[in-house]
Write a protein that holds these residues in place. Sequence first.
Motif, PDB file in Angstrom:
ATOM      1  N   ASN A  74       0.806  -1.223   0.000  1.00  0.00           N
ATOM      2  CA  ASN A  74       0.000   0.000   0.000  1.00  0.00           C
ATOM      3  C   ASN A  74       0.841   1.276   0.000  1.00  0.00           C
ATOM      4  N   VAL A  75       2.140   1.141   0.131  1.00  0.00           N
ATOM      5  CA  VAL A  75       3.025   2.295  -0.030  1.00  0.00           C
ATOM      6  C   VAL A  75       3.333   2.503  -1.506  1.00  0.00           C
ATOM      7  N   LYS A  76       3.581   1.414  -2.199  1.00  0.00           N
ATOM      8  CA  LYS A  76       3.880   1.475  -3.632  1.00  0.00           C
ATOM      9  C   LYS A  76       2.618   1.465  -4.487  1.00  0.00           C
ATOM     10  N   ASN A  77       1.455   1.287  -3.858  1.00  0.00           N
ATOM     11  CA  ASN A  77       0.192   1.210  -4.604  1.00  0.00           C
ATOM     12  C   ASN A  77       0.233   0.120  -5.669  1.00  0.00           C
ATOM     13  N   THR A  78       0.718  -1.026  -5.269  1.00  0.00           N
ATOM     14  CA  THR A  78       0.906  -2.129  -6.206  1.00  0.00           C
ATOM     15  C   THR A  78       0.359  -3.421  -5.613  1.00  0.00           C
ATOM     16  N   VAL A  79      -0.281  -4.195  -6.468  1.00  0.00           N
ATOM     17  CA  VAL A  79      -0.714  -5.532  -6.090  1.00  0.00           C
ATOM     18  C   VAL A  79       0.026  -6.532  -6.969  1.00  0.00           C
ATOM     19  N   ALA A  92      -3.565 -17.308 -20.379  1.00  0.00           N
ATOM     20  CA  ALA A  92      -4.689 -16.375 -20.454  1.00  0.00           C
ATOM     21  C   ALA A  92      -4.147 -14.952 -20.414  1.00  0.00           C
ATOM     22  N   VAL A  93      -5.050 -14.017 -20.663  1.00  0.00           N
ATOM     23  CA  VAL A  93      -4.756 -12.609 -20.359  1.00  0.00           C
ATOM     24  C   VAL A  93      -5.193 -12.374 -18.922  1.00  0.00           C
ATOM     25  N   TYR A  94      -4.287 -11.819 -18.130  1.00  0.00           N
ATOM     26  CA  TYR A  94      -4.551 -11.577 -16.718  1.00  0.00           C
ATOM     27  C   TYR A  94      -4.829 -10.094 -16.493  1.00  0.00           C
ATOM     28  N   PHE A  95      -5.891  -9.832 -15.749  1.00  0.00           N
ATOM     29  CA  PHE A  95      -6.324  -8.472 -15.457  1.00  0.00           C
ATOM     30  C   PHE A  95      -6.341  -8.239 -13.955  1.00  0.00           C
ATOM     31  N   CYS A  96      -5.927  -7.053 -13.543  1.00  0.00           N
ATOM     32  CA  CYS A  96      -6.179  -6.665 -12.163  1.00  0.00           C
ATOM     33  C   CYS A  96      -7.372  -5.714 -12.141  1.00  0.00           C
ATOM     34  N   ALA A  97      -8.029  -5.688 -10.993  1.00  0.00           N
ATOM     35  CA  ALA A  97      -9.231  -4.881 -10.855  1.00  0.00           C
ATOM     36  C   ALA A  97      -9.331  -4.351  -9.435  1.00  0.00           C
ATOM     37  N   ALA A  98      -9.982  -3.216  -9.300  1.00  0.00           N
ATOM     38  CA  ALA A  98     -10.120  -2.557  -8.003  1.00  0.00           C
ATOM     39  C   ALA A  98     -11.585  -2.381  -7.642  1.00  0.00           C
ATOM     40  N   ASP A  99     -11.886  -2.708  -6.395  1.00  0.00           N
ATOM     41  CA  ASP A  99     -13.237  -2.524  -5.846  1.00  0.00           C
ATOM     42  C   ASP A  99     -13.135  -1.577  -4.658  1.00  0.00           C
ATOM     43  N   PRO A 100     -13.393  -0.285  -4.868  1.00  0.00           N
ATOM     44  CA  PRO A 100     -13.266   0.688  -3.780  1.00  0.00           C
ATOM     45  C   PRO A 100     -14.563   0.903  -3.003  1.00  0.00           C
ATOM     46  N   GLY A 101     -15.533   0.023  -3.193  1.00  0.00           N
ATOM     47  CA  GLY A 101     -16.819   0.183  -2.549  1.00  0.00           C
ATOM     48  C   GLY A 101     -16.763   0.046  -1.039  1.00  0.00           C
ATOM     49  N   ALA A 102     -17.896   0.242  -0.408  1.00  0.00           N
ATOM     50  CA  ALA A 102     -17.980   0.272   1.047  1.00  0.00           C
ATOM     51  C   ALA A 102     -17.897  -1.114   1.675  1.00  0.00           C
ATOM     52  N   SER A 103     -18.231  -2.148   0.930  1.00  0.00           N
ATOM     53  CA  SER A 103     -18.210  -3.494   1.489  1.00  0.00           C
ATOM     54  C   SER A 103     -16.794  -3.913   1.850  1.00  0.00           C
TER      55      SER A 103
END
Length: 126
Positions: A74-79, A92-103
């Motif tokens: 979380n310092v480098k903002n990298t997963v 396959a093609v690999y995708f990252c995704a972000a879920d910033p919702g409240a859950s």
Amino acid sequence: QVQLVESGGGLVQAGGSLRLSCDSSGGIFSISRMGWFRQAPRLEREFVAGISARGRTTIYSDSVQGRFTISRDNVKNTVYLQMNSLKSEDTAVYFCAADPGASTVISRRGSSYNYWGQGTQVTVSS
């Protein structure tokens, strides 16, 4: 503007390893659950792994459990997605995704994720 950029894909022999990275910008990373998905030709996109916002909880699909590890900085903002013991069916093609919702629940559904990267190709030769 939120951006996710994957890197680290490539061609590897079966049994080998790759480490994917996903760099995030736009200020949402530290509050987001992050996921990795993949899509092989002629197949639907599938969930691979997910991690909570603080990195304390991870989940995996059955097909990669024990071989892949998701982590985040979380310092480098990298997963990251460390992929070991790769198989031809991991191609396959690999995708990252972000879920910033409240859950706080890490979702396995792509529809739960608001932001997506462009993808990186992983090819495993047998």
